[in-house]
Design an enzyme around this catalytic site. Structure first.
Site, mmCIF file in Angstrom:
data_model
loop_
_atom_site.group_PDB
_atom_site.id
_atom_site.type_symbol
_atom_site.label_atom_id
_atom_site.label_comp_id
_atom_site.label_asym_id
_atom_site.label_seq_id
_atom_site.Cartn_x
_atom_site.Cartn_y
_atom_site.Cartn_z
ATOM 1 N N ASN A 105 -76.593 -97.594 8.764
ATOM 2 C CA ASN A 105 -75.304 -97.665 8.076
ATOM 3 C C ASN A 105 -74.854 -96.224 7.804
ATOM 4 O O ASN A 105 -75.408 -95.554 6.940
ATOM 5 C CB ASN A 105 -75.470 -98.448 6.769
ATOM 6 C CG ASN A 105 -74.196 -98.476 5.941
ATOM 7 O OD1 ASN A 105 -73.130 -98.057 6.401
ATOM 8 N ND2 ASN A 105 -74.302 -98.977 4.719
ATOM 9 N N LYS A 116 -72.083 -95.193 6.624
ATOM 10 C CA LYS A 116 -71.206 -95.048 5.445
ATOM 11 C C LYS A 116 -70.019 -94.129 5.785
ATOM 12 O O LYS A 116 -69.554 -94.138 6.917
ATOM 13 C CB LYS A 116 -72.029 -94.558 4.250
ATOM 14 C CG LYS A 116 -73.290 -95.427 4.032
ATOM 15 C CD LYS A 116 -74.031 -95.140 2.758
ATOM 16 C CE LYS A 116 -75.234 -96.080 2.652
ATOM 17 N NZ LYS A 116 -75.996 -95.915 1.421
ATOM 18 N N HIS A 159 -72.451 -104.872 0.762
ATOM 19 C CA HIS A 159 -73.219 -103.662 0.432
ATOM 20 C C HIS A 159 -73.007 -103.307 -1.038
ATOM 21 O O HIS A 159 -71.908 -103.462 -1.569
ATOM 22 C CB HIS A 159 -72.807 -102.492 1.326
ATOM 23 C CG HIS A 159 -73.774 -101.363 1.234
ATOM 24 N ND1 HIS A 159 -73.743 -100.455 0.203
ATOM 25 C CD2 HIS A 159 -74.834 -101.034 2.009
ATOM 26 C CE1 HIS A 159 -74.745 -99.594 0.363
ATOM 27 N NE2 HIS A 159 -75.420 -99.925 1.453
ATOM 28 N N GLU A 217 -72.548 -100.644 -2.491
ATOM 29 C CA GLU A 217 -71.457 -99.686 -2.760
ATOM 30 C C GLU A 217 -70.101 -100.399 -2.761
ATOM 31 O O GLU A 217 -69.193 -100.018 -3.502
ATOM 32 C CB GLU A 217 -71.513 -98.550 -1.725
ATOM 33 C CG GLU A 217 -72.690 -97.624 -2.013
ATOM 34 C CD GLU A 217 -73.344 -97.011 -0.782
ATOM 35 O OE1 GLU A 217 -72.723 -96.980 0.292
ATOM 36 O OE2 GLU A 217 -74.504 -96.564 -0.906
ATOM 37 N N GLU A 262 -81.510 -104.722 -0.563
ATOM 38 C CA GLU A 262 -81.400 -103.298 -0.867
ATOM 39 C C GLU A 262 -81.365 -103.102 -2.379
ATOM 40 O O GLU A 262 -80.295 -103.207 -2.991
ATOM 41 C CB GLU A 262 -80.116 -102.723 -0.263
ATOM 42 C CG GLU A 262 -80.052 -102.802 1.243
ATOM 43 C CD GLU A 262 -79.108 -101.749 1.829
ATOM 44 O OE1 GLU A 262 -79.554 -100.969 2.656
ATOM 45 O OE2 GLU A 262 -77.928 -101.703 1.420
ATOM 46 N N GLY A 302 -80.312 -94.095 -1.499
ATOM 47 C CA GLY A 302 -79.908 -92.690 -1.535
ATOM 48 C C GLY A 302 -80.610 -91.890 -2.621
ATOM 49 O O GLY A 302 -80.230 -90.757 -2.906
ATOM 50 N N SER A 348 -83.772 -95.802 0.991
ATOM 51 C CA SER A 348 -84.621 -94.621 1.210
ATOM 52 C C SER A 348 -85.743 -94.847 2.225
ATOM 53 O O SER A 348 -86.840 -94.331 2.067
ATOM 54 C CB SER A 348 -85.185 -94.115 -0.121
ATOM 55 O OG SER A 348 -84.122 -93.699 -0.977
HETATM 56 P P1 13P Z 1 -80.438 -94.800 2.142
HETATM 57 O O1 13P Z 1 -81.329 -95.094 3.319
HETATM 58 O O2 13P Z 1 -79.691 -93.512 2.277
HETATM 59 O O3 13P Z 1 -81.167 -94.949 0.851
HETATM 60 O O4 13P Z 1 -79.292 -95.941 2.151
HETATM 61 C C1 13P Z 1 -79.650 -97.261 2.264
HETATM 62 C C2 13P Z 1 -78.416 -98.047 2.455
HETATM 63 O O5 13P Z 1 -77.586 -98.165 1.566
HETATM 64 C C3 13P Z 1 -78.196 -98.673 3.767
HETATM 65 O O6 13P Z 1 -77.135 -99.569 3.719
#
Ligand code: 13P
Length: 249
Positions: free
Chosen positions: A9, A11, A94, A96, A166, A172, A212
């Site tokens: 992803n 983003k 997601h 976010e 997740e 992140g 992560s």
């Molecule tokens: P990270 O791997 O940067 O922690 O992000 C995970 C994520 O949100 C994938 O959709």
């Protein structure tokens, strides 16, 4: 049969030139694998990414879509627009999108329904926040996200669903759920689906872990029996790291 999947992803990262460069590098470094490999570049770069990967096994997927067919929804993208450029898998839910763009369970359920009505595949994300984990409420939160987002689906629809657990506190942050925490939650998710549907539906849905995941921890997380792959953020933006994670599966 559930498949192994590693999805990146991206983003809101990588412009057009950077997107094509990363796809080229990733294609060159892609290890031999029986897993499905997917990347989700930004909307503006989807069509060119599909063309770029025409002869590749890497699938281009979208990070989001709207639930309406078309109309006055400034700034939004419809499922038909995605299908028209050759994208038939979409990430929905997601954290976010939930946290920064007000996407409620109800909105997400509508998006899932629209995507499935178009025969698209949905990569549905969910996971608890840190306070939920600390207070021991994480199983309840995950159960209600699943229930509100997906449990009005008909049995047949589950063939087009991929799940991505997740935990928000691991996204992140560099802090990963331990392989044991991931396995514990994935097993709980399968049990919840068994209770609401059937064992066969629960055993056939792929459940990815996200948060992560890095080359250094992928092996251990992927070795757990109920973890079928990963949804990768930061590490999917570096070809060597993403390739190493694909190799780990
Ligand atoms: P990270 O791997 O940067 O922690 O992000 C995970 C994520 O949100 C994938 O959709």
């Amino acid at each position: 049969m559930r498949s192994k999947i590693v999805a990146g992803n991206w983003k809101m990262n990588k412009n057009l030139v950077e997107t094509e460069a990363l796809l080229t590098e990733l294609s060159a470094k892609l290890p031999d694998t029986d897993a499905e490999v997917m990347v989700a570049p930004a909307f503006v770069n989807l069509a060119s990414s599909v063309r770029h990967l025409e002869s590749s096994t890497i699938e281009v997927i979208a990070q989001n879509m709207h639930f309406a067919e078309s109309g006055a929804y400034t700034g939004e993208i419809s499922g038909d627009m995605l299908l028209n450029i050759g994208v038939d898998t979409v990430i929905i839910g997601h954290s976010e999108r939930r946290a920064y763009f007000g996407e409620t369970d109800e909105i997400l359920a509508k998006k899932v329904n629209t995507a499935l009505a178009k025969n698209m595949r949905v990569l549905f994300c969910f996971g608890e926040e840190l306070e939920d984990r600390k207070s021991g409420n994480h199983f309840n939160i995950v159960e209600s996200q699943l229930k509100n987002g997906l449990f009005s689906l008909e049995q047949n629809a589950w063939r087009h669903i991929v799940l991505a657990y997740e935990p928000v506190w691991a996204i992140g942050t560099g802090e990963t759920a331990s392989p044991e925490q991931a396995q514990e939650m994935h097993a709980f998710i399968r049990k919840t689906i068994t209770d609401a549907y059937t064992t066969s539906i629960a055993n056939n849905v792929s459940i990815l872990y996200g948060g992560s995941v890095k080359p250094g921890n992928a092996n251990e997380i992927f070795s757990k029996p109920d973890v079928d792959g990963g949804l990768i953020g930061g590490a999917s933006l570096v070809a060597d790291d993403f390739a190493a994670i694909i190799k780990a599966i």
